[in-house]
Design an enzyme around this catalytic site. Structure first.
Site, PDB file in Angstrom:
ATOM      1  N   ASP A  29       0.824  -1.206   0.000  1.00 11.56           N
ATOM      2  CA  ASP A  29       0.000   0.000   0.000  1.00 11.56           C
ATOM      3  C   ASP A  29       0.864   1.265   0.000  1.00 11.56           C
ATOM      4  O   ASP A  29       2.033   1.244   0.386  1.00 11.56           O
ATOM      5  CB  ASP A  29      -0.879   0.043   1.257  1.00 11.56           C
ATOM      6  CG  ASP A  29      -1.973  -1.028   1.251  1.00 11.56           C
ATOM      7  OD1 ASP A  29      -1.975  -1.888   0.346  1.00 11.56           O
ATOM      8  OD2 ASP A  29      -2.807  -0.999   2.175  1.00 11.56           O
ATOM      9  N   HIS A  57       3.915  -2.250   2.998  1.00 18.08           N
ATOM     10  CA  HIS A  57       3.906  -0.886   2.459  1.00 18.08           C
ATOM     11  C   HIS A  57       5.182  -0.600   1.670  1.00 18.08           C
ATOM     12  O   HIS A  57       6.272  -0.800   2.188  1.00 18.08           O
ATOM     13  CB  HIS A  57       3.780   0.129   3.600  1.00 18.08           C
ATOM     14  CG  HIS A  57       2.467   0.029   4.323  1.00 18.08           C
ATOM     15  ND1 HIS A  57       2.219  -0.939   5.258  1.00 18.08           N
ATOM     16  CD2 HIS A  57       1.324   0.753   4.199  1.00 18.08           C
ATOM     17  CE1 HIS A  57       0.971  -0.802   5.704  1.00 18.08           C
ATOM     18  NE2 HIS A  57       0.412   0.215   5.077  1.00 18.08           N
TER      19      HIS A  57
HETATM   20 ZN   LIG Z   1      -2.561   3.111   3.200  1.00 17.17          ZN
END
Ligand SMILES: [Zn+2]
Length: 242
Positions: free
Chosen positions: A52, A203
């Site tokens: 993400d 991430h």
């Molecule tokens: Zn996020």
């Protein structure tokens, strides 16, 4: 009357939510109370790496290199604002065969935003990603995992399948490569014990700004892929689970 029974059940559920389950239900990643979301399939050999908050020029290119070295495809939930800043990286992600998903334009907490803003965030991100890559976007991950019925409804209106996760890397904490890897391995083992595939939340960027260091994540992924090579594990993108 069935309608009355359903109404009563909904009332009881609503009371439960008011009593304190509301935050739990809207934020816990595997909760399905506000509507169905895609998490993982029943093949415990399957693992989806999901990233993400990119694209991020301080980590995404290095991550793409690591994935290419291992011949593994992953899923990237990108923010429209960052994709607009680094369109060439978003294009590389798709060109390398990875799956690109919507992570909103600016990463708001959708569960507290008005419905019109939710729709706008999703629509704008889709437009940016589709403009850059020329491919339709079909998957969406809500920022912070926050979802409400109207968030999921807005996503579906745009043809987006909401995707959650069932293993958290906690790579936003300063826990180092070992810490991230341990979280991933524990989660994968737990899911295997339950006969479930694993959907790993990681991430390659940080929603507060471009340039966040995520090299510990890249190294943890490299280690995981090295460890899993030659085992029963098959790395998939989330569209394998529809
Ligand atoms: Zn996020």
């Amino acid at each position: 009357m069935p309608g009355t029974i359903a109404g009563a059940a909904a009332g009881v559920a609503a009371l439960g939510l008011v009593a304190g389950g509301f935050a739990y239900a809207s934020l816990w990643p595997t909760s399905q109370i506000f509507g169905r979301t895609l998490i993982a399939g029943r093949d415990s050999g399957q693992i989806a790496l999901t990233f993400d908050d990119g694209p991020n020029d301080a980590a995404t290119p290095q991550l793409l290199e690591a994935l290419a070295r291992h011949g593994v495809r992953a899923t990237f939930f990108e923010m429209g604002s960052f994709a607009r800043q680094r369109p060439e990286i978003a294009r590389e992600v798709v060109a390398a065969g990875h799956l690109l998903g919507n992570h909103t334009m600016s990463h708001p907490r959708l569960s507290i935003e008005p419905a019109a803003r939710v729709l706008q965030e999703l629509r704008d991100c889709n437009a940016v990603l589709e403009d850059i890559t020329g491919a339709a976007v079909r998957y969406f991950r809500p920022p912070f995992g926050a979802r409400r019925p109207y968030v999921l409804r807005a996503a579906r209106e745009l043809g987006l399948t909401p995707v959650m996760w069932n293993v958290t890397g906690y790579d936003w904490d300063p826990i180092g490569v070992e810490g991230i890897l341990t979280n991933l391995e524990r989660g994968i083992a737990r899911n295997r014990g339950r006969g479930r595939g694993s959907n790993l939340l990681l991430h390659d960027g940080g929603h507060r700004g471009m340039g966040v260091t995520r090299m510990d994540t890249v190294r943890a992924v490299d280690r995981l892929l090295t460890e899993q090579a030659g085992t029963v594990t098959r790395f998939v993108t989330v569209d394998a689970w529809k």
